[in-house]
Design a protein around this motif. Structure first.
Motif, PDB file in Angstrom:
ATOM      1  N   GLY A 107       0.832  -1.144   0.075  1.00  0.00           N
ATOM      2  CA  GLY A 107      -0.017   0.204   0.042  1.00  0.00           C
ATOM      3  C   GLY A 107       0.853   1.246  -0.028  1.00  0.00           C
ATOM      4  O   GLY A 107       0.089   2.267  -0.072  1.00  0.00           O
ATOM      5  N   PHE A 108       2.239   1.354   0.034  1.00  0.00           N
ATOM      6  CA  PHE A 108       2.997   2.370   0.069  1.00  0.00           C
ATOM      7  C   PHE A 108       3.893   2.539  -0.998  1.00  0.00           C
ATOM      8  O   PHE A 108       4.417   1.541  -1.647  1.00  0.00           O
ATOM      9  CB  PHE A 108       3.648   2.611   1.617  1.00  0.00           C
ATOM     10  CG  PHE A 108       2.715   2.321   2.631  1.00  0.00           C
ATOM     11  CD1 PHE A 108       1.595   3.534   2.782  1.00  0.00           C
ATOM     12  CD2 PHE A 108       2.665   1.349   3.561  1.00  0.00           C
ATOM     13  CE1 PHE A 108       0.901   3.514   3.799  1.00  0.00           C
ATOM     14  CE2 PHE A 108       1.615   1.281   4.567  1.00  0.00           C
ATOM     15  CZ  PHE A 108       0.929   2.393   4.793  1.00  0.00           C
ATOM     16  N   ASP A 109       4.391   3.626  -1.078  1.00  0.00           N
ATOM     17  CA  ASP A 109       5.394   3.908  -2.449  1.00  0.00           C
ATOM     18  C   ASP A 109       6.914   3.990  -2.043  1.00  0.00           C
ATOM     19  O   ASP A 109       7.767   4.363  -2.776  1.00  0.00           O
ATOM     20  CB  ASP A 109       5.117   5.203  -2.938  1.00  0.00           C
ATOM     21  CG  ASP A 109       5.106   6.458  -2.003  1.00  0.00           C
ATOM     22  OD1 ASP A 109       5.736   6.421  -0.982  1.00  0.00           O
ATOM     23  OD2 ASP A 109       4.792   7.610  -2.746  1.00  0.00           O
ATOM     24  N   ASN A 110       7.120   3.612  -0.546  1.00  0.00           N
ATOM     25  CA  ASN A 110       8.542   3.716  -0.157  1.00  0.00           C
ATOM     26  C   ASN A 110       9.173   2.448   0.420  1.00  0.00           C
ATOM     27  O   ASN A 110       9.945   2.339   1.112  1.00  0.00           O
ATOM     28  CB  ASN A 110       8.420   4.685   1.073  1.00  0.00           C
ATOM     29  CG  ASN A 110       7.635   4.364   2.276  1.00  0.00           C
ATOM     30  OD1 ASN A 110       7.125   3.132   2.174  1.00  0.00           O
ATOM     31  ND2 ASN A 110       8.089   4.785   3.426  1.00  0.00           N
ATOM     32  N   GLN A 111       8.667   1.414  -0.223  1.00  0.00           N
ATOM     33  CA  GLN A 111       8.986   0.262   0.086  1.00  0.00           C
ATOM     34  C   GLN A 111      10.271  -0.040  -0.578  1.00  0.00           C
ATOM     35  O   GLN A 111      10.388  -0.247  -1.908  1.00  0.00           O
ATOM     36  CB  GLN A 111       8.120  -1.007   0.004  1.00  0.00           C
ATOM     37  CG  GLN A 111       6.727  -0.627   1.071  1.00  0.00           C
ATOM     38  CD  GLN A 111       7.302  -0.727   2.352  1.00  0.00           C
ATOM     39  OE1 GLN A 111       7.446  -1.862   3.074  1.00  0.00           O
ATOM     40  NE2 GLN A 111       7.013   0.601   3.069  1.00  0.00           N
ATOM     41  N   ALA A 112      11.625  -0.499   0.037  1.00  0.00           N
ATOM     42  CA  ALA A 112      12.690  -0.654  -0.599  1.00  0.00           C
ATOM     43  C   ALA A 112      12.857  -1.877  -1.501  1.00  0.00           C
ATOM     44  O   ALA A 112      13.344  -1.711  -2.709  1.00  0.00           O
ATOM     45  CB  ALA A 112      13.902  -0.885   0.473  1.00  0.00           C
ATOM     46  N   GLU A 113      12.123  -2.912  -1.280  1.00  0.00           N
ATOM     47  CA  GLU A 113      12.254  -4.141  -2.197  1.00  0.00           C
ATOM     48  C   GLU A 113      11.538  -3.928  -3.479  1.00  0.00           C
ATOM     49  O   GLU A 113      12.141  -4.807  -4.429  1.00  0.00           O
ATOM     50  CB  GLU A 113      11.309  -5.451  -1.139  1.00  0.00           C
ATOM     51  CG  GLU A 113      10.016  -5.216  -1.257  1.00  0.00           C
ATOM     52  CD  GLU A 113       9.329  -6.237  -0.470  1.00  0.00           C
ATOM     53  OE1 GLU A 113       9.086  -7.139  -0.940  1.00  0.00           O
ATOM     54  OE2 GLU A 113       9.417  -5.869   0.689  1.00  0.00           O
ATOM     55  N   VAL A 114      11.004  -2.985  -3.564  1.00  0.00           N
ATOM     56  CA  VAL A 114      10.283  -2.741  -5.252  1.00  0.00           C
ATOM     57  C   VAL A 114      10.777  -1.654  -5.874  1.00  0.00           C
ATOM     58  O   VAL A 114      10.295  -1.239  -6.844  1.00  0.00           O
ATOM     59  CB  VAL A 114       8.787  -2.701  -5.363  1.00  0.00           C
ATOM     60  CG1 VAL A 114       8.059  -3.951  -4.741  1.00  0.00           C
ATOM     61  CG2 VAL A 114       8.267  -1.431  -4.445  1.00  0.00           C
ATOM     62  N   GLN A 115      11.993  -1.002  -5.514  1.00  0.00           N
ATOM     63  CA  GLN A 115      12.474   0.085  -5.892  1.00  0.00           C
ATOM     64  C   GLN A 115      13.789  -0.166  -7.015  1.00  0.00           C
ATOM     65  O   GLN A 115      14.948   0.010  -6.832  1.00  0.00           O
ATOM     66  CB  GLN A 115      13.044   1.061  -4.817  1.00  0.00           C
ATOM     67  CG  GLN A 115      12.051   1.807  -4.149  1.00  0.00           C
ATOM     68  CD  GLN A 115      12.640   2.617  -3.004  1.00  0.00           C
ATOM     69  OE1 GLN A 115      13.745   2.424  -2.582  1.00  0.00           O
ATOM     70  NE2 GLN A 115      11.834   3.801  -2.945  1.00  0.00           N
TER      71      GLN A 115
END
Length: 559
Positions: A107-115
């Motif tokens: 639900g968030f745009d700051n999750q390291a694993e999908v960057q």
């Protein structure tokens, strides 16, 4: 004493068996509405990469030994980039709004694993760095503080590099870095002159991973206390979505952030600053899926601008709630709203004209708290979607996306109301197990049509918004419930909801999900949030005092 099994995640573990062949089970993070992404770059996992805690598993003890989950190097989000460069360069900009959209997970745009990093993102950073450096240095002397082309130009550049490097990288530059950037400047000065060379120096620093990423490295395979500058950076991005200010840098230089007392002093100062409202707004706009408001169904007679008004109204409501002391029960029950003429018509409130948002009160019989705002009922328009929101966002038990295609709800003259259609749908093979959980939660919202507007009838028939949830793991939902107002009251007084909300803030605040090793930190956060009856400001302070905040477990970077 060993902590009890994690009831939030364990509550619906039995569904995994019930829906075998239709669903893959319970998801550790993110609901069926979650926009995820491919796991990719940016992660620096711990030694023996730790998996998120599974439903029903017990967490470890809160003993003397430090136990935290593997930290991850994450990139600034679009919002953080805009706020950071504005503070760093002294200009107001939204240049990052043109970047490729941030990937979302949980639900968030700051999750390291999908960057993951794409070529288009690198190109966007390059263009932004060039544009920003030119704009900021249009008045070179004003920006630098001295004349780089004057007699003392070398000393001017050396002083600027120390100061700008500290603020850009959020820590003092090493001797090697000072030598590297000095050599870079001198090389380009001989080719292009001092002013152009300094602009290129700033541009290169804006392209550095040390600027774009929140880099906090520890020893390989060890739990390491973060230094004061890393703590300052964590504080500023947790509480302000931006870089540290001068007072925070001064505290880091003085070694004042090496104790919980020093951290708490700065945290409370920062929370009193208006910048803290941005973090609260950012969290709740993402938590409510307000980013999807643009695709909400617009009711007949309304303009597409309704979605923009709904988003602005929700933002104002959340920030006002925070300013007034921000306790979780009020978030779920308050009738205060900020409406313009368009929104007032949507909510059935009379006496408001014009396009400006003004403070108003909603009818407590029909609306109260975030669950009945357009951000939820307007963007989650059908019973299972609304039930999924409650299950995933408030009870921390999201279901995964179906492994097999689920048929649409049946249509026909025999179904006089939407509810009847979905009740029949829930009996279909493969839809049965999940929709018998989701739909009853969603039926509490039957007074709201697919656009979220209140209605008294459906196809000429009186609305039936009574429901029985039947989830024994959540005693606050046992027994009959009549409508969204009663459901919101039940949830507002739920310890499960408070614990879930603390867990969700952990994920947002640290840019990663919790793991089994984070059990102690997470338990302490949840216990404190329950004890304060959902005090939002205290939760934000508590997030800065956990072991997961003050320490890091990292692998060394690959060469």
């Amino acid at each position: 004493m060993r902590r009890r099994a994690h009831s939030i995640r364990a509550g619906l573990a039995w569904i995994t068996i019930a829906v075998a062949g239709c669903y893959t089970g319970l998801s550790e993070g993110g609901s069926a509405q979650d926009d995820g992404g491919t796991v990719g770059g940016g992660s620096e996992g711990s030694e023996g990469e730790q998996e998120p805690q599974e439903p029903g598993e017990e967490v470890g003890q809160c003993g003397d030994a430090l136990e935290i989950g593997g930290s991850q190097i994450r990139r600034m989000t679009t919002n953080e980039y805009n706020r950071t460069v504005s503070a760093l360069l002294g200009i107001s900009t939204t240049v990052a709004d043109m970047f490729p959209p941030d990937s979302r997970a949980r639900g968030f745009d700051n999750q390291a694993e999908v960057q993951e990093v794409s070529p288009s993102e690198i190109k966007a950073w390059q263009d932004a760095a060039e544009t920003l450096s030119a704009e900021a240095m249009a008045d070179m002397v004003d920006f630098v503080g001295c004349d780089v082309a004057g007699e003392d130009g070398d000393a001017c550049v050396a002083s600027f590099l120390v100061d700008f490097g500290l603020r850009a990288f959020r820590r003092p530059l090493s001797d090697d870095e000072l030598d590297k950037y000095t050599s870079f400047y001198e090389q380009h000065r001989s080719e292009s002159g001092p002013e152009r060379a300094l602009q290129m120096l700033v541009q290169s620093m804006l392209m550095s991973p040390n600027f774009l990423y929140l880099v906090e490295l520890g020893q390989e395979g060890e739990v390491t206390a973060l230094d004061d500058y890393a703590i300052a950076s964590r504080l500023s991005y947790l509480l302000w979505n931006s870089m540290p200010d001068q007072e925070l840098f001064a505290a880091a230089e003085a070694g004042a952030l090496s104790t919980p007392e020093g951290i708490e002093e700065q945290a409370r100062r920062m929370l009193a600053d208006p910048q803290a409202r941005d973090v609260v707004r950012d969290f709740y706009m993402q938590w409510t899926d307000a980013h999807a408001l643009g695709s909400m169904q617009i009711p007949e007679g309304f303009e597409p601008s309704l979605s923009t008004s709904a988003e602005e109204g929700l933002s104002r409501f959340v920030m006002d709630w925070h300013d007034q002391g921000g306790r979780m029960p009020q978030l779920l029950t308050s009738t205060k709203a900020f409406l313009n003429e368009e929104l007032a018509a949507y909510y059935g409130v009379e006496g408001i004209a014009g396009s400006e948002l003004v403070e108003a009160s909603l009818d407590p019989q029909t609306h109260g708290g975030v669950l009945t705002r357009a951000a939820v009922v307007g963007t989650h328009g059908l019973p299972p979607n609304r039930g999924d929101f409650v299950l995933g966002k408030l009870l921390c038990n999201p279901l995964t996306v179906p492994a097999l295609e689920i048929p649409e709800p049946p249509e026909g003259e025999e179904f006089e109301t939407r509810r009847q259609s979905f009740e029949a749908h829930a009996e279909l093979e493969c839809a049965r197990a999940c929709h018998q959980i989701l739909d009853p939660l969603g039926f509490a919202f039957e007074h709201y049509d697919e656009s979220g507007m209140w209605r008294a009838t459906d196809n000429g028939h009186p609305i039936d918004a009574t429901t029985e949830i039947g989830i024994s793991s959540f005693p606050e939902l046992e027994g009959p419930i009549d409508g969204a107002m009663e459901l919101s009251e039940r949830l507002a007084n739920s310890e499960t909801v408070l614990r879930c909300h603390a867990e969700t803030w952990f994920t947002y605040a640290y840019g990663r999900p919790s793991t089994k090793a984070d059990g102690c930190s997470e338990q302490q956060l949840a216990d404190a949030f329950v004890a304060t009856e959902g005090d939002m400001e205290q939760l934000l302070v508590d997030l800065t005092l956990t072991d997961a905040f003050r320490y890091v477990r990292k692998q060394a970077l690959e060469p």
